[in-house]
Design an enzyme around this catalytic site. Sequence first.
Site, PDB file in Angstrom:
ATOM      1  N   ASN A  91       2.591  -2.858   6.077  1.00  0.00           N
ATOM      2  CA  ASN A  91       2.889  -2.150   4.838  1.00  0.00           C
ATOM      3  C   ASN A  91       4.405  -2.156   4.653  1.00  0.00           C
ATOM      4  O   ASN A  91       5.125  -1.508   5.406  1.00  0.00           O
ATOM      5  CB  ASN A  91       2.367  -0.717   4.922  1.00  0.00           C
ATOM      6  CG  ASN A  91       2.336  -0.017   3.582  1.00  0.00           C
ATOM      7  OD1 ASN A  91       2.567  -0.617   2.539  1.00  0.00           O
ATOM      8  ND2 ASN A  91       2.060   1.283   3.605  1.00  0.00           N
TER       9      ASN A  91
ATOM     10  N   ASP B  60       8.064   4.869   2.324  1.00  0.00           N
ATOM     11  CA  ASP B  60       7.730   5.806   1.244  1.00  0.00           C
ATOM     12  C   ASP B  60       7.758   7.259   1.704  1.00  0.00           C
ATOM     13  O   ASP B  60       7.895   8.174   0.886  1.00  0.00           O
ATOM     14  CB  ASP B  60       6.384   5.463   0.607  1.00  0.00           C
ATOM     15  CG  ASP B  60       5.219   5.462   1.586  1.00  0.00           C
ATOM     16  OD1 ASP B  60       5.448   5.739   2.786  1.00  0.00           O
ATOM     17  OD2 ASP B  60       4.084   5.180   1.165  1.00  0.00           O
TER      18      ASP B  60
ATOM     19  N   TYR C 296      -8.439   7.495   9.438  1.00  0.00           N
ATOM     20  CA  TYR C 296      -7.968   6.148   9.765  1.00  0.00           C
ATOM     21  C   TYR C 296      -6.907   6.108  10.865  1.00  0.00           C
ATOM     22  O   TYR C 296      -6.506   5.032  11.293  1.00  0.00           O
ATOM     23  CB  TYR C 296      -7.410   5.453   8.514  1.00  0.00           C
ATOM     24  CG  TYR C 296      -6.242   6.153   7.863  1.00  0.00           C
ATOM     25  CD1 TYR C 296      -4.943   5.934   8.294  1.00  0.00           C
ATOM     26  CD2 TYR C 296      -6.438   7.030   6.804  1.00  0.00           C
ATOM     27  CE1 TYR C 296      -3.869   6.568   7.696  1.00  0.00           C
ATOM     28  CE2 TYR C 296      -5.375   7.663   6.190  1.00  0.00           C
ATOM     29  CZ  TYR C 296      -4.090   7.436   6.638  1.00  0.00           C
ATOM     30  OH  TYR C 296      -3.035   8.065   6.040  1.00  0.00           O
TER      31      TYR C 296
ATOM     32  N   GLY D 192       0.792  -1.219   0.000  1.00  0.00           N
ATOM     33  CA  GLY D 192       0.000   0.000   0.000  1.00  0.00           C
ATOM     34  C   GLY D 192       0.825   1.269   0.000  1.00  0.00           C
ATOM     35  O   GLY D 192       0.327   2.335   0.363  1.00  0.00           O
TER      36      GLY D 192
ATOM     37  N   ASP E   2      -8.759   6.120   1.948  1.00  0.00           N
ATOM     38  CA  ASP E   2      -7.724   6.840   2.684  1.00  0.00           C
ATOM     39  C   ASP E   2      -7.030   7.863   1.786  1.00  0.00           C
ATOM     40  O   ASP E   2      -7.023   7.744   0.567  1.00  0.00           O
ATOM     41  CB  ASP E   2      -6.697   5.870   3.251  1.00  0.00           C
ATOM     42  CG  ASP E   2      -6.033   5.029   2.159  1.00  0.00           C
ATOM     43  OD1 ASP E   2      -6.778   4.442   1.357  1.00  0.00           O
ATOM     44  OD2 ASP E   2      -4.789   4.960   2.109  1.00  0.00           O
ATOM     45  N   ASP E   3      -6.420   8.855   2.423  1.00  0.00           N
ATOM     46  CA  ASP E   3      -5.594   9.860   1.742  1.00  0.00           C
ATOM     47  C   ASP E   3      -6.343  10.537   0.587  1.00  0.00           C
ATOM     48  O   ASP E   3      -5.819  10.690  -0.520  1.00  0.00           O
ATOM     49  CB  ASP E   3      -4.294   9.230   1.225  1.00  0.00           C
ATOM     50  CG  ASP E   3      -3.413   8.698   2.352  1.00  0.00           C
ATOM     51  OD1 ASP E   3      -3.735   8.971   3.518  1.00  0.00           O
ATOM     52  OD2 ASP E   3      -2.438   7.997   2.058  1.00  0.00           O
TER      53      ASP E   3
END
Length: 770
Positions: free
Chosen positions: A450, A420, A360, A199, A306-307
Amino acid sequence: MAKSKRLKAVVSACLVSGLLVPLDIPYIGKAKASENYKMTVSPIPKSLEETGKGFPLNPKVGLVTEKGTDSSAIAELKQALKEAGVTTIVESDINEPKLQAPVIIWLGKFSDPDELKTIQQHTGLEDLEMTKKEGYIVASKHGTQDKKHIVISGHDDSGTYYGSQTFEQIIVERKGSDWIPEVEIKDWPTMPIRGSIEGFYGAPWSHEDRLGQLEFYGEHKMNSYIYAPKDDPYHREKWKEPYPADKLAEIAELVQAAHDNHVDFTFAISPGNTITYSSEADLQALINKAQSMWDIGVRSFALFLDDIDPNLRSPEDRAMFGSDPNPPAAAQAYLLNRFNEEFIQKHEGAERLITVPTDYYQEGTTPYRERFAQLVQPDIIVQWTGIGVVAPTITSEDADKIHEIFKHDLLIWDNYPVNDFDRNRLFLAPLTGRDSDLTEEHGVIGLTANPMNEAEASKIPLFTVADYTWNPEAYDPIDSLKRSLMEFAPAAYEPLNLLVEASYATSLNSNQEPISERLKPLIQEFWASVEAKDSQGVSEAGTALLDEFRKLKEAPGQLRNKVNNPNFLKEVDGYLNKLELIGQTGENAVNMVLAQQSGNSAEAAAAKLALQESMAAMDKIPQKLSIGVVPTFLDRALNGKNLAEGKQATASSSEVDWLTPDLAVDGNNNTRWASLYTDNQWITVDLGQVYAIDKVKLNWEAAYGKQYKIQVSTDGSQWTDVHTELNSNGGIDEIQFPTVDARYVKMQGIKRAGGWGYSLYEISVFERQN
C-alpha cells in the site's frame, strides 16, 4: 508518456552494488583494454553466470521472433536497442530466420522442439528450457559463422517481456558501440503475485500518477495493481452508482496500460458500510458494477470488507443471519459466495476473487474468523496485513498461524510505505522485516504494498518491494535502496540519499534514523567540550556539526536543480523546505554557542536572534523529518541542558513492548513512549540527583493528555503538584512553574484526549537559569 530509462551497466565505478559484475573488456572500438564495466540487474536474478567476454552491439541487428511473440516484449526490446544506438533492425520469423546481421537476437517463448533445435544449432546454447511461470532466460554468446547471438526466451508472454527488460539492463553503455557481456541468466519470481494496492485514505492518485505507476510496475517485474482508493466515492460510498463516462474512460485507459505492462488490474469494491448482504437488488448492483468493468477489460475483482462496523444494520440481514453463531461472518460469506458464483464463475477468464475480511490484522483467532473460514468458498483469496495494521515484521511463522485460521490462500496487504495515518511524513526507507520464505508453503501467494499518497515518492520504496517479492532469498534492503536511488535520480544520488535518510524512520526498522546516528555522537562531543570548557574541542566538534548541517541546508537546492521530475519535486516541496531550514537552524545554533564560548556577546546575540527566527519558521512547516536529535539540540542551545535526557524513566504501562518509557528520554523526538488505553497512566523520570528546576516540556504524539498533572518528588514517594493542566491541545506543552527542588518528575494522566493512551516523544526537564 515518455519511458523512463532504467539503471543500466555503465563504464567505470558505480555507487551501487546489487548484482554488479566487473567485466574486463578487450580493446574494441573506442574502449580501452581492461576497462572496468559494472552491470546491474534489478530485481536480482535467481542465476547469472558470466564469462568476462562479450561483443559490441552493432548498429545493425537481426531480430528473430515466432508467431505470437508478445508485442510488449518486442516494443521493449526495440526501445532498448534504439537507446543503445542500433539504427537498423532486420526482422524475421524463426521458420525462415534472416541471419545476415552481425548480431542476432532471438525473442519468444520457443516452446516448439523444432524452434529450440534451430536456435541451438546457430547459437551453440543447449539449455534453453524454462519451466517456471513468468520465468525467462537471457543468454548471449558467440555462435556459429562468426555471428553473435542473444537469446531472450520466456516461459510465457510475461517471462518474454521480463527477459526483454533484463536484456536492456545488461547493455553496457560506453563510447562508441555499446557492449553486450557474455552471460547466461535464468530467472523467475518467488512470489506469484507482486505489486501494489492503491488502498490509502486521502486524495486518490491522479490519472497521470496511475499511468506512471503501471509503467513503473511493468519495468520492475511487478504484476499486480489493485484499484481500491478509499476516497474514490464510486469505490466505497457510491459503490452502487456507475462511474461517469469520463471516469470510466480513464479506467479503461488504465486497464489497457496495465495489460501493456503485464500488470493484472484488479478492480475492488468496498460496499460494507451500506450494503444489505441478503438483498438481491444489492447483489445485482455489485454485478452491474463489475460488469461495467469487465466490459472495459478488467478480469480481476475484489470485494473488500475492511474498516467497517461488522454489525448487521438491516432488519432483512438480522432476520436471515441473526441465528448464525457469528452473524457478520455469515452475512459477509453469503455475499462473497453469491458474487463468486453469479459473476466470477460465469465469466470465462476471470481471476480468483479477492477479499479483505473485517478482522484482517489481529494476532490470533476470533469467532468471526473461525466462522468466516468455514463459510467462505475455498477458492477466494484472503488479504492479510500481517499482525498489526502496520506490521513491523511479517514472518513465515505468523503466516502459518493465520493460514491455519483462515484456511484460504493469503495475499499480504502490506501497509508500507503508506502514510495516510501520518500525512506529514514520508516513508522512503527500503522494505524490511519480511521473512524470505513467505511462500505458498506457508499459505502466502504474494504481496501487494500500500503506497503513499505521494505517487512519485512512493517509487523509491516500491523499487525495494519489487526486489523483495521477485527474489526474497537474495534481497538486501540497503543494496536495493542504493539501486533505487541510482535509478530514480543518478545525477542527484547524494542529496536524494540525504532526503531518504531524513525520511527513514518507521516501525519496520525500529525507527532507525541514519542522520541522527551521524549527528548524535557529534552533538554529544560538542556539549561535552562545552561543559569541560575545552575551547579546542568545542571548535573541532562545532566545525564537524556545521559541515553536517551545511549538507542538510544545501541538499534541497541540489535536488531542485538536478532531479528532472517535476511531480516528485512538487510532492516533496514542504519536506525540502523543512530540511533546508533544519540545516540553517542547526548552523545558527552552533554559531551561537561558538560565539558564547569565545566571549563575543554581540555575535552571540545576533546568532541567537537568527536561531529563534529560523526555529519559528521551521515550526510553521507541518512536514516532519526523521532527524529527531535536532530539536533536542536546539532546545539545549536555547534553554540549557535537558536534565531528563539519558536518565532512567519508568511508566505505569506500555502499549506494546517497543514503545517503552526510555524512548521519552532518549533525546530523539521521533521515538516515543505510549501507554495503555486508560486515563490513570503516568511516566516518571529519575534525574539522578536533586536539582532546582522550574520548567518541564512535553512533546506529545497524537495521543496526548487532555488533562494531566506535573508532579515532583525528592524521594520518589511523596509527590507535590507543580502544575495541573485541564485543557491541553497536544503538540508541545512548555510548562513554567516556581523553582522547586526535585529528583523525580512525573506526568500523571487525568484524562486522555481520545480513545488511545498517552504518548510522549520526549519529556524534558530544565534547571533554573540564573
